[in-house]
Design a protein around this motif. Structure first.
Motif, PDB file in Angstrom:
ATOM      1  N   GLU A  83      87.350   1.120  32.096  1.00 37.27           N
ATOM      2  CA  GLU A  83      87.839   2.154  31.186  1.00 37.27           C
ATOM      3  C   GLU A  83      87.724   1.635  29.755  1.00 37.27           C
ATOM      4  O   GLU A  83      88.021   0.469  29.470  1.00 37.27           O
ATOM      5  CB  GLU A  83      89.294   2.485  31.500  1.00 37.27           C
ATOM      6  N   ARG A  85      84.931   1.259  28.233  1.00 35.60           N
ATOM      7  CA  ARG A  85      83.542   0.753  28.154  1.00 35.60           C
ATOM      8  C   ARG A  85      83.428  -0.751  27.979  1.00 35.60           C
ATOM      9  O   ARG A  85      82.591  -1.386  28.579  1.00 35.60           O
ATOM     10  CB  ARG A  85      82.767   1.476  27.052  1.00 35.60           C
ATOM     11  N   GLN A 140      77.888   5.390  24.116  1.00 36.01           N
ATOM     12  CA  GLN A 140      78.471   4.131  24.560  1.00 36.01           C
ATOM     13  C   GLN A 140      78.781   4.160  26.060  1.00 36.01           C
ATOM     14  O   GLN A 140      78.615   3.152  26.755  1.00 36.01           O
ATOM     15  CB  GLN A 140      79.738   3.828  23.769  1.00 36.01           C
ATOM     16  N   GLN A 141      79.220   5.312  26.549  1.00 34.26           N
ATOM     17  CA  GLN A 141      79.490   5.416  27.987  1.00 34.26           C
ATOM     18  C   GLN A 141      78.199   5.278  28.784  1.00 34.26           C
ATOM     19  O   GLN A 141      78.170   4.627  29.835  1.00 34.26           O
ATOM     20  CB  GLN A 141      80.165   6.753  28.317  1.00 34.26           C
ATOM     21  N   PRO A 161      85.259   7.557  33.433  1.00 36.92           N
ATOM     22  CA  PRO A 161      84.063   7.665  32.593  1.00 36.92           C
ATOM     23  C   PRO A 161      84.086   8.815  31.597  1.00 36.92           C
ATOM     24  O   PRO A 161      83.317   8.810  30.640  1.00 36.92           O
ATOM     25  CB  PRO A 161      82.932   7.860  33.616  1.00 36.92           C
ATOM     26  N   SER A 162      84.970   9.806  31.793  1.00 39.11           N
ATOM     27  CA  SER A 162      84.982  10.954  30.880  1.00 39.11           C
ATOM     28  C   SER A 162      85.988  10.800  29.742  1.00 39.11           C
ATOM     29  O   SER A 162      86.089  11.689  28.887  1.00 39.11           O
ATOM     30  CB  SER A 162      85.297  12.246  31.658  1.00 39.11           C
ATOM     31  N   LEU A 165      85.517  11.989  25.893  1.00 34.92           N
ATOM     32  CA  LEU A 165      84.257  12.713  25.736  1.00 34.92           C
ATOM     33  C   LEU A 165      84.493  14.222  25.663  1.00 34.92           C
ATOM     34  O   LEU A 165      85.441  14.746  26.240  1.00 34.92           O
ATOM     35  CB  LEU A 165      83.318  12.409  26.914  1.00 34.92           C
ATOM     36  N   THR A 170      80.918  15.165  28.973  1.00 41.04           N
ATOM     37  CA  THR A 170      81.491  14.901  30.291  1.00 41.04           C
ATOM     38  C   THR A 170      80.586  15.443  31.381  1.00 41.04           C
ATOM     39  O   THR A 170      80.308  14.757  32.376  1.00 41.04           O
ATOM     40  CB  THR A 170      82.888  15.538  30.407  1.00 41.04           C
ATOM     41  N   VAL A 173      77.578  13.154  31.694  1.00 41.15           N
ATOM     42  CA  VAL A 173      77.876  11.888  32.364  1.00 41.15           C
ATOM     43  C   VAL A 173      78.008  12.095  33.872  1.00 41.15           C
ATOM     44  O   VAL A 173      77.501  11.295  34.672  1.00 41.15           O
ATOM     45  CB  VAL A 173      79.157  11.258  31.783  1.00 41.15           C
TER      46      VAL A 173
END
Length: 236
Positions: A83, A85, A140-141, A161-162, A165, A170, A173
């Protein structure tokens, strides 16, 4: 692929996870759902060896890794995208990706894996000389996921991951995660965005106060009345 049985752990004298048991089969995307503070990140950090378990077992491909260190776990092919990144912000995109090829096997195939990452994330090729810290949150994600893929994961752990964003990013991703699944990588996904996560997943578990309180197929969980009210914002 991974089997967790009666896992207990915490920080200092404070217990966070209580008798956690779940499994992920090869080729699946499995979601761990829950609110902030439920224990989701602690669970992933324990699986990755960053936090030591108090009791219980974690088996990866049939072998007990409960006491293994993070470097050994990475060498086995269990890779986490944390979390936030956790990129090296003052290093370039290329350098961050290069650091993902940590193991001997990954280094041997780093060129092929780099091309795969650039194909999956064209923006990273475009910005490969740019400092990671100067990129947008979505970029960056993508870099964080790309760095993990450079390690040739057998099981990819994705922690929120979201986070941070926009809805559009989202969606992008999650589309990438689906592509990763189609390439044969097994995924354990921790996510607050339950609707998006279940739409992508085969199965899911719900964690509350450090305990698994619900499990089922993605369809079953999506249709569960209590889950709809608590996590999907549906009241009828």
């Amino acid at each position: 692929m991974i089997q967790v049985e009666k896992l207990n752990t915490g920080y200092g004298n404070v217990q966070i996870l209580r008798e956690i048991s779940f499994e992920v089969n090869e080729g699946e995307v499995v979601s761990i759902l829950g609110t902030n503070g439920a224990g989701k990140t602690t669970l992933l950090r324990t699986i990755s060896g960053l936090i030591k378990s108090w009791s219980g077992t974690i088996k990866f491909q049939g072998e007990d890794i409960s006491k293994a260190g993070p470097d050994d776990i990475v060498k086995r092919g269990l890779i986490q995208v944390p979390e936030g990144r956790k990129l090296f912000s003052t290093m370039s995109v290329y350098e961050n990706l290069e650091l993902g090829a940590f193991t001997k096997e990954a280094k041997k195939k780093s060129k092929d894996n780099l091309e795969m990452c650039f194909e999956l994330f064209p923006i990273l090729k475009e910005k490969e000389k740019q400092l990671a810290g100067s990129m947008s949150g979505g970029q960056q994600q993508m870099l964080a996921i790309g760095r993990a893929l450079m390690s040739q994961p057998k099981l990819l752990l994705l922690d929120e991951p979201s986070t941070g964003l926009s809805p559009l990013l989202t969606k992008q991703v999650f589309s990438i995660i689906n592509t990763i699944k189609e390439q044969g990588v097994t995924v354990l996904l921790v996510e607050q965005n339950a609707a998006q996560a279940l739409n992508l997943s085969d199965r899911g578990y719900v964690i509350e106060n450090g305990q698994i309180v619900m499990e089922g197929s993605a369809v079953e969980l999506s249709n569960d009345t209590n889950l709809k009210a608590s996590y999907l914002g549906v009241t009828s």
